[in-house]
Design an enzyme around this catalytic site. Structure first.
Site, PDB file in Angstrom:
ATOM      1  N   LYS A 264       0.811  -1.222   0.000  1.00 30.81           N
ATOM      2  CA  LYS A 264       0.000   0.000   0.000  1.00 30.81           C
ATOM      3  C   LYS A 264       0.845   1.273   0.000  1.00 30.81           C
ATOM      4  O   LYS A 264       0.362   2.327  -0.385  1.00 30.81           O
ATOM      5  CB  LYS A 264      -0.968  -0.001   1.194  1.00 30.81           C
ATOM      6  CG  LYS A 264      -2.087  -1.036   1.039  1.00 30.81           C
ATOM      7  CD  LYS A 264      -3.280  -0.761   1.943  1.00 30.81           C
ATOM      8  CE  LYS A 264      -4.446  -1.657   1.554  1.00 30.81           C
ATOM      9  NZ  LYS A 264      -5.650  -1.449   2.348  1.00 30.81           N
TER      10      LYS A 264
ATOM     11  N   LYS B 116      -5.539  -9.738  -5.640  1.00 33.69           N
ATOM     12  CA  LYS B 116      -6.807 -10.051  -4.974  1.00 33.69           C
ATOM     13  C   LYS B 116      -7.871  -9.005  -5.300  1.00 33.69           C
ATOM     14  O   LYS B 116      -7.541  -7.845  -5.576  1.00 33.69           O
ATOM     15  CB  LYS B 116      -6.602 -10.156  -3.464  1.00 33.69           C
ATOM     16  CG  LYS B 116      -6.302  -8.850  -2.769  1.00 33.69           C
ATOM     17  CD  LYS B 116      -6.543  -8.928  -1.263  1.00 33.69           C
ATOM     18  CE  LYS B 116      -6.581  -7.519  -0.691  1.00 33.69           C
ATOM     19  NZ  LYS B 116      -7.311  -7.356   0.523  1.00 33.69           N
TER      20      LYS B 116
ATOM     21  N   LYS C 132     -11.415  -3.550  -2.300  1.00 35.85           N
ATOM     22  CA  LYS C 132     -12.329  -2.404  -2.277  1.00 35.85           C
ATOM     23  C   LYS C 132     -11.652  -1.157  -2.828  1.00 35.85           C
ATOM     24  O   LYS C 132     -12.258  -0.353  -3.490  1.00 35.85           O
ATOM     25  CB  LYS C 132     -12.727  -2.070  -0.829  1.00 35.85           C
ATOM     26  CG  LYS C 132     -13.653  -3.047  -0.196  1.00 35.85           C
ATOM     27  CD  LYS C 132     -14.211  -2.421   1.085  1.00 35.85           C
ATOM     28  CE  LYS C 132     -14.090  -3.369   2.247  1.00 35.85           C
ATOM     29  NZ  LYS C 132     -12.827  -3.266   2.949  1.00 35.85           N
TER      30      LYS C 132
HETATM   31  N1  AQP Z   1     -10.055 -10.795  -2.230  1.00 35.72           N
HETATM   32  C1  AQP Z   1     -10.336 -11.291  -1.040  1.00 35.72           C
HETATM   33  N2  AQP Z   1     -10.550 -12.623  -0.890  1.00 35.72           N
HETATM   34  C2  AQP Z   1     -10.863 -13.143   0.323  1.00 35.72           C
HETATM   35  N3  AQP Z   1     -10.980 -12.411   1.449  1.00 35.72           N
HETATM   36  C3  AQP Z   1     -10.788 -11.087   1.351  1.00 35.72           C
HETATM   37  N4  AQP Z   1     -10.855 -10.082   2.253  1.00 35.72           N
HETATM   38  C4  AQP Z   1     -10.565  -8.909   1.639  1.00 35.72           C
HETATM   39  N5  AQP Z   1     -10.318  -9.108   0.335  1.00 35.72           N
HETATM   40  C5  AQP Z   1     -10.452 -10.453   0.119  1.00 35.72           C
HETATM   41  C6  AQP Z   1     -11.186 -10.257   3.657  1.00 35.72           C
HETATM   42  O1  AQP Z   1     -12.252  -9.367   3.977  1.00 35.72           O
HETATM   43  C7  AQP Z   1     -12.111  -8.958   5.328  1.00 35.72           C
HETATM   44  C8  AQP Z   1     -12.256  -7.473   5.447  1.00 35.72           C
HETATM   45  O2  AQP Z   1     -11.202  -6.829   4.769  1.00 35.72           O
HETATM   46  P1  AQP Z   1     -10.821  -5.339   5.089  1.00 35.72           P
HETATM   47  O3  AQP Z   1     -11.927  -4.455   4.713  1.00 35.72           O
HETATM   48  O4  AQP Z   1     -10.454  -5.195   6.478  1.00 35.72           O
HETATM   49  O5  AQP Z   1      -9.555  -4.985   4.280  1.00 35.72           O
HETATM   50  P2  AQP Z   1      -8.684  -5.718   3.261  1.00 35.72           P
HETATM   51  O6  AQP Z   1      -8.268  -7.047   3.737  1.00 35.72           O
HETATM   52  O7  AQP Z   1      -7.561  -4.827   2.909  1.00 35.72           O
HETATM   53  O8  AQP Z   1      -9.721  -5.880   2.080  1.00 35.72           O
HETATM   54  P3  AQP Z   1     -10.047  -4.991   0.860  1.00 35.72           P
HETATM   55  O9  AQP Z   1     -11.440  -5.272   0.475  1.00 35.72           O
HETATM   56  O10 AQP Z   1      -9.025  -5.192  -0.185  1.00 35.72           O
HETATM   57  O11 AQP Z   1     -10.004  -3.501   1.370  1.00 35.72           O
HETATM   58  P4  AQP Z   1      -9.036  -2.349   1.026  1.00 35.72           P
HETATM   59  O12 AQP Z   1      -9.012  -2.297  -0.452  1.00 35.72           O
HETATM   60  O13 AQP Z   1      -9.720  -1.176   1.650  1.00 35.72           O
HETATM   61  O14 AQP Z   1      -7.700  -2.631   1.599  1.00 35.72           O
HETATM   62  C9  AQP Z   1     -10.754  -9.458   5.827  1.00 35.72           C
HETATM   63  O15 AQP Z   1     -10.942 -10.608   6.639  1.00 35.72           O
HETATM   64  C10 AQP Z   1     -10.035  -9.818   4.560  1.00 35.72           C
HETATM   65  O16 AQP Z   1      -9.125 -10.883   4.750  1.00 35.72           O
END
Ligand code: AQP
Length: 327
Positions: free
Chosen positions: A111, A192, A195
Protein backbone atom coordinates in the site's frame (compact mmCIF):
# COMPACT_ATOMS: atom_id res chain seq x y z
CA UNK A 1 -18.36 -20.52 24.26
CA UNK A 2 -15.28 -19.46 22.31
CA UNK A 3 -14.97 -15.75 21.60
CA UNK A 4 -14.72 -14.72 17.94
CA UNK A 5 -13.67 -11.26 16.73
CA UNK A 6 -13.19 -9.85 13.25
CA UNK A 7 -13.28 -6.47 11.51
CA UNK A 8 -13.89 -4.83 8.18
CA UNK A 9 -12.95 -1.39 6.89
CA UNK A 10 -15.67 0.99 5.69
CA UNK A 11 -13.40 1.78 2.77
CA UNK A 12 -15.72 0.97 -0.13
CA UNK A 13 -18.51 -1.27 -1.30
CA UNK A 14 -18.33 -4.83 0.00
CA UNK A 15 -17.24 -7.34 -2.61
CA UNK A 16 -17.32 -11.06 -3.16
CA UNK A 17 -13.86 -11.48 -1.59
CA UNK A 18 -15.01 -9.86 1.65
CA UNK A 19 -18.06 -12.11 1.62
CA UNK A 20 -16.39 -15.46 0.83
CA UNK A 21 -13.17 -14.77 2.74
CA UNK A 22 -14.73 -13.37 5.89
CA UNK A 23 -18.41 -12.42 6.17
CA UNK A 24 -19.75 -15.90 5.37
CA UNK A 25 -17.72 -17.37 8.25
CA UNK A 26 -18.89 -14.51 10.48
CA UNK A 27 -22.51 -15.43 9.79
CA UNK A 28 -21.80 -19.07 10.68
CA UNK A 29 -19.76 -18.23 13.77
CA UNK A 30 -22.42 -16.01 15.31
CA UNK A 31 -24.44 -19.14 16.15
CA UNK A 32 -21.53 -21.15 17.57
CA UNK A 33 -19.52 -18.53 19.41
CA UNK A 34 -19.69 -15.25 21.32
CA UNK A 35 -19.09 -13.17 18.21
CA UNK A 36 -17.88 -9.55 17.98
CA UNK A 37 -17.76 -7.85 14.59
CA UNK A 38 -16.28 -4.42 14.20
CA UNK A 39 -16.44 -1.78 11.47
CA UNK A 40 -12.88 -0.55 11.72
CA UNK A 41 -13.27 3.12 10.78
CA UNK A 42 -9.95 4.13 12.40
CA UNK A 43 -8.16 1.81 9.98
CA UNK A 44 -9.84 3.59 7.07
CA UNK A 45 -8.03 6.82 8.08
CA UNK A 46 -4.68 5.35 7.10
CA UNK A 47 -5.28 6.50 3.51
CA UNK A 48 -6.99 9.57 1.98
CA UNK A 49 -10.68 9.63 2.96
CA UNK A 50 -13.49 12.12 2.51
CA UNK A 51 -15.06 12.82 5.96
CA UNK A 52 -18.69 12.84 4.84
CA UNK A 53 -18.15 9.73 2.75
CA UNK A 54 -16.47 7.88 5.62
CA UNK A 55 -19.39 8.66 7.93
CA UNK A 56 -21.94 7.51 5.37
CA UNK A 57 -19.95 4.38 4.48
CA UNK A 58 -19.60 3.39 8.10
CA UNK A 59 -23.38 3.30 8.57
CA UNK A 60 -23.85 1.72 5.16
CA UNK A 61 -21.32 -1.04 5.93
CA UNK A 62 -23.26 -1.88 9.10
CA UNK A 63 -26.48 -2.08 7.12
CA UNK A 64 -24.85 -4.25 4.46
CA UNK A 65 -23.39 -6.63 7.04
CA UNK A 66 -26.84 -7.13 8.55
CA UNK A 67 -28.24 -7.65 5.05
CA UNK A 68 -25.49 -10.22 4.41
CA UNK A 69 -26.66 -12.26 7.39
CA UNK A 70 -25.31 -10.81 10.65
CA UNK A 71 -28.06 -11.00 13.25
CA UNK A 72 -27.73 -8.23 15.87
CA UNK A 73 -29.45 -10.54 18.39
CA UNK A 74 -26.85 -13.26 17.82
CA UNK A 75 -23.65 -11.18 17.59
CA UNK A 76 -22.24 -7.83 18.70
CA UNK A 77 -21.82 -5.39 15.80
CA UNK A 78 -20.13 -2.08 16.56
CA UNK A 79 -17.94 0.74 15.25
CA UNK A 80 -14.28 0.77 16.33
CA UNK A 81 -14.12 4.52 17.13
CA UNK A 82 -17.10 4.17 19.50
CA UNK A 83 -14.91 2.14 21.87
CA UNK A 84 -11.98 4.35 22.96
CA UNK A 85 -10.03 1.41 24.39
CA UNK A 86 -8.92 0.49 20.83
CA UNK A 87 -6.47 3.40 20.43
CA UNK A 88 -5.58 3.24 24.14
CA UNK A 89 -4.45 -0.38 23.94
CA UNK A 90 -2.72 0.34 20.63
CA UNK A 91 -0.24 2.58 22.43
CA UNK A 92 0.65 -0.15 24.91
CA UNK A 93 1.18 -2.53 22.00
CA UNK A 94 3.19 0.01 19.99
CA UNK A 95 5.53 0.01 22.96
CA UNK A 96 5.70 -3.78 22.64
CA UNK A 97 6.20 -4.04 18.84
CA UNK A 98 9.45 -3.27 17.00
CA UNK A 99 10.00 -1.16 13.87
CA UNK A 100 11.66 -4.14 12.16
CA UNK A 101 8.66 -6.42 12.47
CA UNK A 102 6.27 -3.74 11.18
CA UNK A 103 8.57 -3.05 8.21
CA UNK A 104 8.19 -6.70 7.19
CA UNK A 105 4.40 -6.43 6.75
CA UNK A 106 3.64 -7.08 3.09
CA UNK A 107 0.39 -5.08 3.11
CA UNK A 108 2.32 -2.00 4.24
CA UNK A 109 4.87 -2.55 1.48
CA UNK A 110 2.10 -2.95 -1.13
CA UNK A 111 0.00 0.00 0.00
CA UNK A 112 2.93 2.37 0.48
CA UNK A 113 4.78 1.45 -2.73
CA UNK A 114 5.21 4.48 -4.97
CA UNK A 115 3.39 6.86 -2.59
CA UNK A 116 4.94 10.29 -2.16
CA UNK A 117 3.91 10.57 1.46
CA UNK A 118 2.94 7.63 3.69
CA UNK A 119 0.90 8.14 6.84
CA UNK A 120 2.38 6.86 10.08
CA UNK A 121 -0.99 5.17 10.68
CA UNK A 122 -0.49 2.98 7.61
CA UNK A 123 2.75 1.74 9.14
CA UNK A 124 1.26 1.09 12.60
CA UNK A 125 -2.03 -0.31 11.22
CA UNK A 126 -1.21 -3.92 12.22
CA UNK A 127 -0.70 -2.83 15.84
CA UNK A 128 -4.15 -1.24 15.93
CA UNK A 129 -5.47 -4.48 14.45
CA UNK A 130 -3.72 -6.46 17.19
CA UNK A 131 -5.36 -4.21 19.80
CA UNK A 132 -8.77 -4.74 18.16
CA UNK A 133 -8.40 -8.48 18.54
CA UNK A 134 -6.70 -8.69 21.95
CA UNK A 135 -9.21 -6.35 23.63
CA UNK A 136 -11.89 -9.04 23.48
CA UNK A 137 -9.97 -12.05 24.83
CA UNK A 138 -10.48 -13.45 21.34
CA UNK A 139 -9.97 -17.17 20.68
CA UNK A 140 -10.64 -17.20 16.93
CA UNK A 141 -10.35 -14.59 14.16
CA UNK A 142 -12.14 -15.48 10.89
CA UNK A 143 -10.26 -13.62 8.12
CA UNK A 144 -9.23 -13.95 4.50
CA UNK A 145 -5.77 -15.14 3.55
CA UNK A 146 -4.40 -11.56 3.14
CA UNK A 147 -4.70 -11.01 6.89
CA UNK A 148 -2.64 -14.04 7.98
CA UNK A 149 0.54 -12.03 8.51
CA UNK A 150 -1.23 -9.40 10.61
CA UNK A 151 -2.77 -12.17 12.69
CA UNK A 152 0.66 -13.68 13.26
CA UNK A 153 1.84 -10.29 14.54
CA UNK A 154 -1.13 -10.05 16.94
CA UNK A 155 -0.23 -13.49 18.29
CA UNK A 156 3.42 -12.50 18.65
CA UNK A 157 2.59 -9.26 20.47
CA UNK A 158 0.21 -11.06 22.84
CA UNK A 159 2.83 -13.68 23.66
CA UNK A 160 5.59 -11.09 24.10
CA UNK A 161 3.44 -8.92 26.37
CA UNK A 162 2.44 -11.99 28.41
CA UNK A 163 6.07 -13.05 28.76
CA UNK A 164 7.18 -9.56 29.86
CA UNK A 165 4.37 -8.57 32.17
CA UNK A 166 2.59 -11.80 33.13
CA UNK A 167 -0.34 -13.50 31.45
CA UNK A 168 -2.66 -10.74 30.25
CA UNK A 169 -3.94 -11.58 26.77
CA UNK A 170 -5.50 -14.62 25.16
CA UNK A 171 -3.34 -15.64 22.17
CA UNK A 172 -5.80 -15.82 19.23
CA UNK A 173 -5.93 -18.30 16.34
CA UNK A 174 -6.65 -17.32 12.72
CA UNK A 175 -9.56 -19.12 11.02
CA UNK A 176 -9.01 -18.92 7.26
CA UNK A 177 -11.56 -20.72 5.03
CA UNK A 178 -10.12 -23.65 2.98
CA UNK A 179 -11.60 -22.26 -0.28
CA UNK A 180 -12.49 -18.61 -0.99
CA UNK A 181 -9.80 -17.20 1.28
CA UNK A 182 -8.28 -15.23 -1.60
CA UNK A 183 -10.76 -14.25 -4.29
CA UNK A 184 -8.87 -12.77 -7.20
CA UNK A 185 -9.81 -9.81 -9.40
CA UNK A 186 -11.66 -11.15 -12.47
CA UNK A 187 -9.65 -8.91 -14.81
CA UNK A 188 -6.30 -9.26 -13.03
CA UNK A 189 -6.27 -12.77 -11.56
CA UNK A 190 -2.75 -12.19 -10.20
CA UNK A 191 -4.08 -9.75 -7.58
CA UNK A 192 -6.81 -10.05 -4.97
CA UNK A 193 -10.22 -8.50 -5.40
CA UNK A 194 -10.13 -5.29 -3.39
CA UNK A 195 -12.33 -2.40 -2.28
CA UNK A 196 -9.78 0.32 -2.72
CA UNK A 197 -8.23 -0.65 -6.07
CA UNK A 198 -10.52 0.48 -8.88
CA UNK A 199 -11.34 -2.43 -11.17
CA UNK A 200 -15.03 -2.10 -12.05
CA UNK A 201 -15.14 -5.17 -14.31
CA UNK A 202 -12.87 -7.25 -12.10
CA UNK A 203 -14.77 -6.73 -8.84
CA UNK A 204 -18.08 -8.43 -8.11
CA UNK A 205 -19.87 -6.32 -5.53
CA UNK A 206 -22.00 -8.00 -2.93
CA UNK A 207 -25.02 -6.02 -4.09
CA UNK A 208 -24.43 -6.07 -7.83
CA UNK A 209 -27.52 -6.65 -9.96
CA UNK A 210 -27.63 -10.14 -11.57
CA UNK A 211 -27.07 -8.65 -15.04
CA UNK A 212 -23.85 -7.00 -13.82
CA UNK A 213 -22.63 -10.23 -12.22
CA UNK A 214 -23.29 -12.10 -15.47
CA UNK A 215 -21.46 -9.46 -17.51
CA UNK A 216 -18.41 -9.43 -15.23
CA UNK A 217 -18.12 -13.22 -15.09
CA UNK A 218 -18.56 -13.51 -18.86
CA UNK A 219 -15.71 -11.03 -19.40
CA UNK A 220 -13.44 -12.64 -16.77
CA UNK A 221 -9.87 -13.12 -18.00
CA UNK A 222 -8.91 -16.79 -18.49
CA UNK A 223 -6.29 -18.18 -20.91
CA UNK A 224 -6.09 -19.49 -24.43
CA UNK A 225 -5.33 -23.22 -24.06
CA UNK A 226 -9.02 -24.05 -23.61
CA UNK A 227 -8.52 -26.97 -21.19
CA UNK A 228 -10.61 -26.92 -18.00
CA UNK A 229 -8.41 -28.02 -15.10
CA UNK A 230 -7.66 -26.64 -11.65
CA UNK A 231 -4.14 -25.21 -11.76
CA UNK A 232 -3.82 -21.91 -9.83
CA UNK A 233 -0.18 -21.42 -10.88
CA UNK A 234 -0.54 -21.96 -14.62
CA UNK A 235 -4.19 -20.94 -15.01
CA UNK A 236 -4.98 -18.36 -12.30
CA UNK A 237 -8.07 -16.85 -13.98
CA UNK A 238 -9.70 -20.21 -14.54
CA UNK A 239 -8.74 -21.41 -11.06
CA UNK A 240 -10.44 -18.34 -9.59
CA UNK A 241 -13.67 -19.17 -11.43
CA UNK A 242 -13.49 -22.82 -10.35
CA UNK A 243 -12.95 -21.73 -6.74
CA UNK A 244 -15.92 -19.38 -6.92
CA UNK A 245 -18.21 -22.13 -8.17
CA UNK A 246 -16.74 -24.58 -5.66
CA UNK A 247 -17.30 -22.31 -2.70
CA UNK A 248 -20.78 -21.25 -3.85
CA UNK A 249 -21.85 -24.87 -4.18
CA UNK A 250 -19.77 -26.40 -1.32
CA UNK A 251 -17.51 -28.59 -3.46
CA UNK A 252 -13.78 -28.88 -4.16
CA UNK A 253 -12.40 -26.87 -7.14
CA UNK A 254 -10.85 -29.96 -8.78
CA UNK A 255 -14.20 -31.79 -8.59
CA UNK A 256 -15.91 -28.82 -10.24
CA UNK A 257 -13.26 -28.76 -12.99
CA UNK A 258 -13.93 -32.42 -13.82
CA UNK A 259 -17.51 -31.52 -14.80
CA UNK A 260 -16.64 -29.00 -17.52
CA UNK A 261 -15.07 -29.06 -20.96
CA UNK A 262 -15.81 -25.52 -22.10
CA UNK A 263 -14.98 -22.20 -20.45
CA UNK A 264 -18.31 -20.73 -21.61
CA UNK A 265 -20.35 -23.39 -19.76
CA UNK A 266 -18.30 -22.88 -16.61
CA UNK A 267 -18.74 -19.10 -16.74
CA UNK A 268 -22.49 -19.46 -17.23
CA UNK A 269 -22.76 -21.68 -14.12
CA UNK A 270 -20.44 -19.46 -12.05
CA UNK A 271 -22.65 -16.45 -12.82
CA UNK A 272 -25.85 -18.35 -11.95
CA UNK A 273 -24.36 -19.68 -8.68
CA UNK A 274 -23.17 -16.22 -7.64
CA UNK A 275 -26.52 -14.60 -8.47
CA UNK A 276 -28.30 -17.27 -6.36
CA UNK A 277 -25.78 -16.91 -3.52
CA UNK A 278 -26.12 -13.13 -3.31
CA UNK A 279 -29.87 -12.75 -4.00
CA UNK A 280 -31.05 -13.00 -0.36
CA UNK A 281 -28.60 -10.29 0.80
CA UNK A 282 -29.77 -7.94 -1.94
CA UNK A 283 -33.42 -8.43 -0.96
CA UNK A 284 -32.65 -7.82 2.74
CA UNK A 285 -30.65 -4.69 1.98
CA UNK A 286 -33.61 -3.16 0.19
CA UNK A 287 -35.82 -3.85 3.24
CA UNK A 288 -33.28 -2.44 5.72
CA UNK A 289 -32.63 0.72 3.70
CA UNK A 290 -36.12 1.94 4.65
CA UNK A 291 -35.20 2.22 8.34
CA UNK A 292 -31.68 3.69 8.83
CA UNK A 293 -32.47 4.54 12.49
CA UNK A 294 -32.64 0.82 13.27
CA UNK A 295 -28.97 0.44 12.28
CA UNK A 296 -27.90 3.30 14.55
CA UNK A 297 -29.66 1.56 17.45
CA UNK A 298 -27.85 -1.72 16.64
CA UNK A 299 -24.49 0.11 16.64
CA UNK A 300 -25.21 1.91 19.93
CA UNK A 301 -26.15 -1.34 21.61
CA UNK A 302 -23.11 -3.08 20.12
CA UNK A 303 -20.71 -0.37 21.33
CA UNK A 304 -22.06 -0.62 24.89
CA UNK A 305 -21.60 -4.41 24.93
CA UNK A 306 -18.15 -4.19 23.37
CA UNK A 307 -16.94 -1.50 25.72
CA UNK A 308 -17.94 -3.45 28.81
CA UNK A 309 -15.41 -6.13 27.80
CA UNK A 310 -12.78 -3.86 26.25
CA UNK A 311 -12.55 -1.67 29.36
CA UNK A 312 -11.78 -4.67 31.57
CA UNK A 313 -9.11 -6.02 29.25
CA UNK A 314 -7.52 -2.59 28.77
CA UNK A 315 -7.30 -2.05 32.54
CA UNK A 316 -5.79 -5.52 32.95
CA UNK A 317 -3.09 -4.61 30.41
CA UNK A 318 -2.51 -1.10 31.81
CA UNK A 319 -2.09 -2.51 35.29
CA UNK A 320 0.26 -5.28 34.09
CA UNK A 321 2.52 -2.80 32.30
CA UNK A 322 2.73 -0.56 35.35
CA UNK A 323 0.40 2.38 34.71
CA UNK A 324 -0.93 3.87 37.93
CA UNK A 325 -4.71 3.53 38.02
CA UNK A 326 -6.58 6.79 38.66
CA UNK A 327 -7.60 7.17 42.32
N1 AQP B 1 -10.05 -10.80 -2.23
C1 AQP B 1 -10.34 -11.29 -1.04
N2 AQP B 1 -10.55 -12.62 -0.89
C2 AQP B 1 -10.86 -13.14 0.32
N3 AQP B 1 -10.98 -12.41 1.45
C3 AQP B 1 -10.79 -11.09 1.35
N4 AQP B 1 -10.86 -10.08 2.25
C4 AQP B 1 -10.56 -8.91 1.64
N5 AQP B 1 -10.32 -9.11 0.33
C5 AQP B 1 -10.45 -10.45 0.12
C6 AQP B 1 -11.19 -10.26 3.66
O1 AQP B 1 -12.25 -9.37 3.98
C7 AQP B 1 -12.11 -8.96 5.33
C8 AQP B 1 -12.26 -7.47 5.45
O2 AQP B 1 -11.20 -6.83 4.77
P1 AQP B 1 -10.82 -5.34 5.09
O3 AQP B 1 -11.93 -4.45 4.71
O4 AQP B 1 -10.45 -5.20 6.48
O5 AQP B 1 -9.56 -4.98 4.28
P2 AQP B 1 -8.68 -5.72 3.26
O6 AQP B 1 -8.27 -7.05 3.74
O7 AQP B 1 -7.56 -4.83 2.91
O8 AQP B 1 -9.72 -5.88 2.08
P3 AQP B 1 -10.05 -4.99 0.86
O9 AQP B 1 -11.44 -5.27 0.47
O10 AQP B 1 -9.02 -5.19 -0.18
O11 AQP B 1 -10.00 -3.50 1.37
P4 AQP B 1 -9.04 -2.35 1.03
O12 AQP B 1 -9.01 -2.30 -0.45
O13 AQP B 1 -9.72 -1.18 1.65
O14 AQP B 1 -7.70 -2.63 1.60
C9 AQP B 1 -10.75 -9.46 5.83
O15 AQP B 1 -10.94 -10.61 6.64
C10 AQP B 1 -10.03 -9.82 4.56
O16 AQP B 1 -9.13 -10.88 4.75
Amino acid sequence: MPRVFSGIQPSGELHLGNYLGAIRSWVRSQHEADAFYCIVDLHALTVETDPAELRARTRQTALELVAAGLDPDACTLFVQSHVPEHPRLTWLLECTASMGELRRMTQFKDKSAGAESVRVGLFTYPVLMAADILLYDTDRVPVGDDQRQHLELARELASRFNARYGTTFVVPEAAVPPVGARVMDLQHPERKMSKSVSSPLGTVLLFDEPADIERKVKKAVTDTDGEVRYDPEAKPGLANLLELLAVATDRAPAAVAAEYHRYGDLKRDVATALCDLLAPARARRNELAGDPGAIDAVLADGAAKAQAIAADVYHRAASAIGLLAPA
